[in-house]
Design an enzyme around this catalytic site. Structure first.
Site, PDB file in Angstrom:
ATOM      1  N   ASN A   1      10.197  23.851 -55.053  1.00  0.00           N
ATOM      2  CA  ASN A   1      10.251  24.473 -53.414  1.00  0.00           C
ATOM      3  C   ASN A   1      10.079  25.982 -54.230  1.00  0.00           C
ATOM      4  O   ASN A   1      10.121  26.944 -53.896  1.00  0.00           O
ATOM      5  CB  ASN A   1      10.185  23.981 -52.630  1.00  0.00           C
TER       6      ASN A   1
ATOM      7  N   VAL B   1      11.062  17.410 -47.419  1.00  0.00           N
ATOM      8  CA  VAL B   1      11.326  18.030 -48.707  1.00  0.00           C
ATOM      9  C   VAL B   1       9.668  18.166 -48.799  1.00  0.00           C
ATOM     10  O   VAL B   1       9.862  19.803 -49.117  1.00  0.00           O
ATOM     11  CB  VAL B   1      12.059  17.718 -49.329  1.00  0.00           C
ATOM     12  N   ALA B   2       8.842  17.545 -49.389  1.00  0.00           N
ATOM     13  CA  ALA B   2       7.482  18.044 -50.547  1.00  0.00           C
ATOM     14  C   ALA B   2       6.797  18.804 -49.310  1.00  0.00           C
ATOM     15  O   ALA B   2       6.343  19.768 -49.675  1.00  0.00           O
ATOM     16  CB  ALA B   2       7.242  17.462 -50.349  1.00  0.00           C
TER      17      ALA B   2
ATOM     18  N   ASP C   1      -9.457  65.598 -42.375  1.00  0.00           N
ATOM     19  CA  ASP C   1      -9.143  66.853 -42.541  1.00  0.00           C
ATOM     20  C   ASP C   1     -10.095  67.359 -43.725  1.00  0.00           C
ATOM     21  O   ASP C   1      -9.230  66.898 -44.820  1.00  0.00           O
ATOM     22  CB  ASP C   1      -8.072  67.244 -41.768  1.00  0.00           C
TER      23      ASP C   1
ATOM     24  N   GLU D   1       9.455  25.697 -48.411  1.00  0.00           N
ATOM     25  CA  GLU D   1      11.153  26.990 -47.861  1.00  0.00           C
ATOM     26  C   GLU D   1      10.792  27.698 -48.544  1.00  0.00           C
ATOM     27  O   GLU D   1      11.245  28.814 -47.567  1.00  0.00           O
ATOM     28  CB  GLU D   1      12.125  25.519 -48.459  1.00  0.00           C
TER      29      GLU D   1
ATOM     30  N   ASP E   1       9.034  26.930 -58.261  1.00  0.00           N
ATOM     31  CA  ASP E   1       8.413  27.960 -57.110  1.00  0.00           C
ATOM     32  C   ASP E   1       8.222  28.931 -56.697  1.00  0.00           C
ATOM     33  O   ASP E   1       6.993  30.127 -57.334  1.00  0.00           O
ATOM     34  CB  ASP E   1       7.486  26.771 -56.130  1.00  0.00           C
TER      35      ASP E   1
ATOM     36  N   ILE F   1       7.600  20.821 -46.906  1.00  0.00           N
ATOM     37  CA  ILE F   1       8.255  21.874 -46.459  1.00  0.00           C
ATOM     38  C   ILE F   1       7.783  23.466 -47.194  1.00  0.00           C
ATOM     39  O   ILE F   1       8.770  22.945 -47.942  1.00  0.00           O
ATOM     40  CB  ILE F   1       9.973  22.222 -45.466  1.00  0.00           C
TER      41      ILE F   1
HETATM   42  P1  ATP Z   1      -9.320  71.751 -40.952  1.00  0.00           P
HETATM   43  O1  ATP Z   1      -9.493  71.752 -40.088  1.00  0.00           O
HETATM   44  O2  ATP Z   1     -10.412  71.784 -41.969  1.00  0.00           O
HETATM   45  O3  ATP Z   1      -7.931  70.980 -41.796  1.00  0.00           O
HETATM   46  P2  ATP Z   1      -7.571  74.163 -40.284  1.00  0.00           P
HETATM   47  O4  ATP Z   1      -6.625  72.806 -40.197  1.00  0.00           O
HETATM   48  O5  ATP Z   1      -7.591  75.050 -41.811  1.00  0.00           O
HETATM   49  O6  ATP Z   1      -9.162  73.705 -41.143  1.00  0.00           O
HETATM   50  P3  ATP Z   1      -7.677  75.177 -37.787  1.00  0.00           P
HETATM   51  O7  ATP Z   1      -6.753  75.667 -38.331  1.00  0.00           O
HETATM   52  O8  ATP Z   1      -7.756  74.566 -37.133  1.00  0.00           O
HETATM   53  O9  ATP Z   1      -8.426  74.401 -38.937  1.00  0.00           O
HETATM   54  O10 ATP Z   1      -8.759  76.501 -38.167  1.00  0.00           O
HETATM   55  C1  ATP Z   1     -10.012  76.970 -37.606  1.00  0.00           C
HETATM   56  C2  ATP Z   1     -10.217  77.756 -37.217  1.00  0.00           C
HETATM   57  O11 ATP Z   1      -9.927  78.749 -36.816  1.00  0.00           O
HETATM   58  C3  ATP Z   1     -10.374  78.575 -39.146  1.00  0.00           C
HETATM   59  O12 ATP Z   1     -11.502  78.204 -39.521  1.00  0.00           O
HETATM   60  C4  ATP Z   1     -10.558  79.903 -38.851  1.00  0.00           C
HETATM   61  O13 ATP Z   1     -11.799  80.336 -38.768  1.00  0.00           O
HETATM   62  C5  ATP Z   1      -9.436  79.695 -37.905  1.00  0.00           C
HETATM   63  N1  ATP Z   1      -7.872  80.415 -38.293  1.00  0.00           N
HETATM   64  C6  ATP Z   1      -7.592  79.482 -38.582  1.00  0.00           C
HETATM   65  N2  ATP Z   1      -6.224  79.843 -39.238  1.00  0.00           N
HETATM   66  C7  ATP Z   1      -5.887  80.905 -38.204  1.00  0.00           C
HETATM   67  C8  ATP Z   1      -5.205  82.039 -38.528  1.00  0.00           C
HETATM   68  N3  ATP Z   1      -3.812  81.909 -38.892  1.00  0.00           N
HETATM   69  N4  ATP Z   1      -5.507  83.388 -37.701  1.00  0.00           N
HETATM   70  C9  ATP Z   1      -6.314  82.991 -37.163  1.00  0.00           C
HETATM   71  N5  ATP Z   1      -8.032  82.678 -37.080  1.00  0.00           N
HETATM   72  C10 ATP Z   1      -7.250  81.376 -38.335  1.00  0.00           C
END
Ligand code: ATP
Length: 864
Positions: A698, A280-281, A327, A285, A702, A283
């Site tokens: 235990n 018992v000591a 991102d 539990e 504890d 383990i």
């Molecule tokens: P991050 O990667 O920094 O999070 P994000 O997700 O907006 O940015 P993307 O969405 O991949 O990046 O966009 C990449 C590029 O595409 C942008 O830098 C821009 O130039 C272009 N872009 C973004 N949105 C649009 C859109 N709706 N229409 C056309 N081009 C776009």
């Protein structure tokens, strides 16, 4: 449904393509069809769970001991009964706690359960997928899970991954036409979409034909097997520890029993009791329950800090994180895009300088957008991608009406192409408008495009951290075919530059991360100059580090990337596939990588990363599914907070384990040493502690402080240490040694109390004194374990749960000594004032011993 025209299907289902169902109709249908959810598998009943908790080596050892002692000495049935009761209580407690933990995990699952876009009462809205009914008109786009089975009304480049249903991993291209033939296989019903599959590309509109268990996926009952919650690596490790302790304790018991009975010639019953006490000591539990609960509590706390951890093991991994790849847009920045400048007719202009001659450019920018800004009940509502709402806003404020533009074709944006195209009809002609990343678009211009000064303008805006978008057009006499060819040979029109300010709290979070040995890497679709400017603002770029673009990345072999990975702090113009390479390269250096992602294409990187973090607000369903953790506020800061929690939780579990195991070692030592002293004829000591005393300590006195320790807030100091290596032994950093040493102190104090009592008052009183000393030693010791700092500081008492555990523990301990009836069961005698003073005084000595130890450590540390 696939054999009928979609209009007919909509009519038959009593719906309307434009306005969808009305609220009343939805109510009626919900009554009729029920929830759009799959029936859950029967859960384990409480009884099954209860019985299962006995399938534990340690518990079995205890029960066997109780049964044997009943057989050997039926008169002493109270002992066995108490063991049974305590084991039962433990099982009940375990089941209750486990179902609580399960419930909170279920609640988490609900929080991350998908939503869908639906048109009802003529308005587009987002609702939980569960609330869909047959006849609802749904909108789907890349990254969405299909919420129910539905017939397509509209499909624009729509591709769906149906592998969940058909096993076929190549996405199916969907369409709206009627399909002839009687029994098209599921995979061939290309005008239908099915629940639980997901959109990989394009967008579409559909009318729901079946929900819940009536859907194709619902019919495949076998696929719905309840997911088993796997134990986390830590739980596994501790299970192992438990087993090893179990085996060692059996070994010690047998040896001691043999010694006592055969060598010392003790009575069988006495030898047996001794052996049982030892088992018992030895383990621990309460260990397994405590760890599970600490993990579950930790997960709940994280939710409060906007991080939903989907898989328990992620909590442990979080603490090891050494690289966070984030991102930029929306995570490091606010994703509140605002256009600041435009470039038109060779001139860079502030918005205030816009004139009518610039209207065409900003008209076209806003036409080539899916986003909308609507007024709902007098409140402005922005729907869609912030890059696009910024363009719509630009035109609303500085341009002119574009409602005349009829869209007749489109190629949606995707982060690999970085372009988007729409085709409109204007004055009998067809204009294809393409907008996107300038470096991509500039490579596709017609020879006649005037691009003098454009690169300078792009560089000028980018170096001030502006996101630049370019726009080009192509004019046709008749409707062109909508293919990627539309994005070739375009005529350049102009640029916009928009700002997306960093989140104010991110700067500090990156600093904290740096202190904690966690490096932040920025990943962005933006161009390298914009990215670098923002990275510098945020303090991401360290000395000797630089930004790299996707092109350069492509030219590197995997090996080269691995060798140079430390160099790069910013990845610009990244395509989702690059993310996987980045994760792999860091992992090959033994780093634990967290990676954020929101799009469908991010899933492989999220899965590959040690901690995949999906975005709660902007993330697609698919990315959420692939992730280990969801950031409900899309904020980078949340990742760093979660890392801190992860480290704190791990530290707390170590504290709990240290606390509980040192107590077990102390108990074993008391019994062994007393036995040795008796065997060597130094003093005629008995077994100082009865089995029931040990069980009580235990499982009760504890466990309470152990839970308290599990509730500790992470100390700030956890973020001053380097990340813990992923494969670090749980007992690393001398934890094992500490458990041993502290166990020796616990044992020594308890034995001292017993010997003093034995000499002064005889065995019965001494045993109770030892019982009290042991319990109080542990209660006091919890404050030693709480922190590496001295207990004589203000922070020592900042944990309400621990304080409460201490008080309740102390009261309960005194109760089993002083309440008549209870003390018979617990084989204790009422102690006089001097007796209890000696007992508690000895216990308090552990605080003094540990303080001296901490002081010495601090001095050594200082000298170093
Ligand atoms: P991050 O990667 O920094 O999070 P994000 O997700 O907006 O940015 P993307 O969405 O991949 O990046 O966009 C990449 C590029 O595409 C942008 O830098 C821009 O130039 C272009 N872009 C973004 N949105 C649009 C859109 N709706 N229409 C056309 N081009 C776009």
């Amino acid at each position: 449904m696939y054999r009928k025209r979609n209009e007919d299907v909509v009519n038959e289902l009593g719906s309307n393509v434009q306005s969808g169902l009305s609220s009343q109709e939805v109510e009626i249908r919900r009554e009729k069809y029920g929830k759009n959810a799959l029936e859950e598998h029967k859960k384990e009943t409480l009884l099954v769970k209860f019985l299962k908790s006995f399938a534990d080596v340690l518990i079995i050892i205890l029960l066997v001991a109780a049964v044997i002692s009943l057989i050997v000495d039926p008169h002493e049935w109270v002992d066995s009964l108490v063991i049974f009761i305590v084991v039962m209580l433990n099982a009940i407690l375990g089941v209750v706690q486990e179902s609580k933990a399960e419930k909170s995990l279920e609640a988490l699952k609900k929080m991350s359960s998908p939503e869908c876009k639906v048109i009802r009462n003529g308005v587009t809205d987002k609702i939980p997928s569960e609330d869909l009914v047959v006849g609802d008109i749904i909108l789907i786009e890349a990254g969405d899970f299909i919420p129910a089975d539905a017939r397509l009304i509209d499909a624009v480049n729509l591709q769906v991954d149906e592998s969940a249903l058909t096993g076929e991993s190549v996405p199916v291209t969907k369409m709206t036409d009627v399909i002839d033939g009687d029994a098209a296989a599921l995979g061939d019903r290309k005008n239908m979409v099915f629940s639980s599959t997901f959109v990989t590309n394009g967008r579409g509109k559909a009318v729901v034909t079946d929900t819940g268990m009536k859907t194709e996926i619902g019919k495949i009952a076998g696929m719905l097997g309840a997911q088993k919650a796997e134990p986390t690596p830590l739980q596994n490790k501790l299970d192992q520890v438990g087993k090893v302790i179990g085996i060692i304790s059996i070994f010690i018991c047998v040896v001691v029993f043999a010694l006592d009975y055969f060598a010392l010639g003790a009575e069988l019953i006495e030898s047996f009791k001794l052996a049982v006490s030892l088992a018992v000591a030895a383990i621990p539990e309460g260990l397994a329950t405590v760890v599970t609960i600490v993990l579950a509590i930790g997960v709940r706390k994280m939710v409060a800090e906007n991080a939903i951890v989907k898989k328990l093991p992620a909590v442990e991994t979080l603490g090891c994180t050494s690289i966070v790849c984030s991102d930029k847009t929306g995570t490091l920045t606010q994703n509140k895009m605002t256009v600041l400048e435009i470039y038109d007719n060779g001139k860079l202009k502030l918005l205030s300088d816009i004139t009518e001659e610039n209207h065409q450019l900003i008209n076209y920018f806003s036409i080539c957008c899916d986003a909308k800004i609507e007024m709902v009940d007098g409140v402005e509502k922005r729907i869609g991608d912030p890059t696009e709402t910024a363009l719509v806003e630009l035109n609303n404020k500085y341009g002119s009406d574009v409602s005349w533009a009829e869209r007749v074709g489109e190629i949606p944006f995707d982060s690999d192409r970085k372009l988007m195209t729409v085709v409109i009809k204007k004055d009998g002609k067809f204009i294809s408008i393409t907008k996107g990343a300038p470096d991509v678009l500039l490579k596709r211009l017609s020879k006649s495009s005037k691009v003098e000064g454009v690169n300078e303008a792009i560089e000028n805006m980018s170096s001030r951290a502006l996101r630049v978008l370019a726009l080009g057009i192509k004019v046709f006499d008749k409707m062109p075919e909508v293919t990627l060819d539309l994005e070739q040979d375009v005529e350049f029109l102009g640029l916009v530059g928009m700002i997306d300010p960093p989140r104010p709290e991110v700067l500090e979070a990156i600093k904290v991360a740096k202190h904690a040995g966690v490096r932040t890497i920025m990943i962005t679709g933006d161009n390298i100059i914009t990215a670098t400017a923002i990275a510098n603002e945020l303090g991401i770029m360290g000395e000797g580090q630089r930004a790299v673009s996707s092109d350069e990345l492509d030219s590197m072999s995997d090996e080269e990337l691995r060798n140079r990975i430390e160099e790069f702090s910013v990845y610009a113009r990244v395509a989702p596939k690059d993310k996987v390479r980045i994760v792999e390269a860091w992992q090959s250096k033994g780093k634990v990588v967290a990676m954020t992602g929101d799009g469908v294409n991010d899933s492989p990187a999220l899965k590959k990363a040690d901690i995949g973090c999906a975005m709660g607000i902007t993330g697609t369903d698919v990315s959420k599914e692939a992730a280990d953790m969801i950031l409900t506020d899309d904020n980078f800061t949340t990742i760093i907070k979660a890392v801190k929690q992860g480290r704190g939780i791990y530290a707390n579990i170590r504290k709990c384990v240290k606390y509980l195991l040192s107590s077990n070692i102390g108990e074993v030592l008391v019994i062994l040493l007393a036995e040795l002293i008796a065997a060597l004829n130094i003093l005629p000591l008995h077994v100082p502690l009865a089995g029931i005393h040990l069980l009580w300590i235990n499982l009760v006195t504890d466990s309470l402080p152990a839970f308290g320790l599990g509730m500790e807030k992470p100390e700030d100091s956890v973020m001053f240490e380097k990340p813990r290596p992923k494969d670090e032994n749980f007992f690393a950093q001398k934890l094992g040694l500490h458990i041993g040493l502290e166990g020796v102190v616990v044992g020594a104090l308890t034995l001292t109390s017993y010997i003093v009592g034995f000499q002064l008052y005889g065995h019965a009183v001494a045993s109770t004194m030892a019982f009290v000393t042991l319990a109080f030693t542990q209660l006091f010791h919890s404050y030693n374990v709480k922190s590496e700092k001295s207990v004589f500081t203000k922070q020592a008492f900042n944990n309400r749960f621990l304080n409460l555990a201490f008080i309740v523990g102390a009261i309960m301990q005194l109760a089993v000594v002083y309440i008549p009836g209870l003390n018979t069961i617990f084989q204790s005698v009422m102690l006089s004032l001097p007796q209890i003073a000696i007992a508690i005084g000895s216990a308090f000595a552990i605080v003094i011993v540990m303080e001296i130890y901490k002081l010495i450590v601090r001095l050594i540390y200082k000298n170093k």
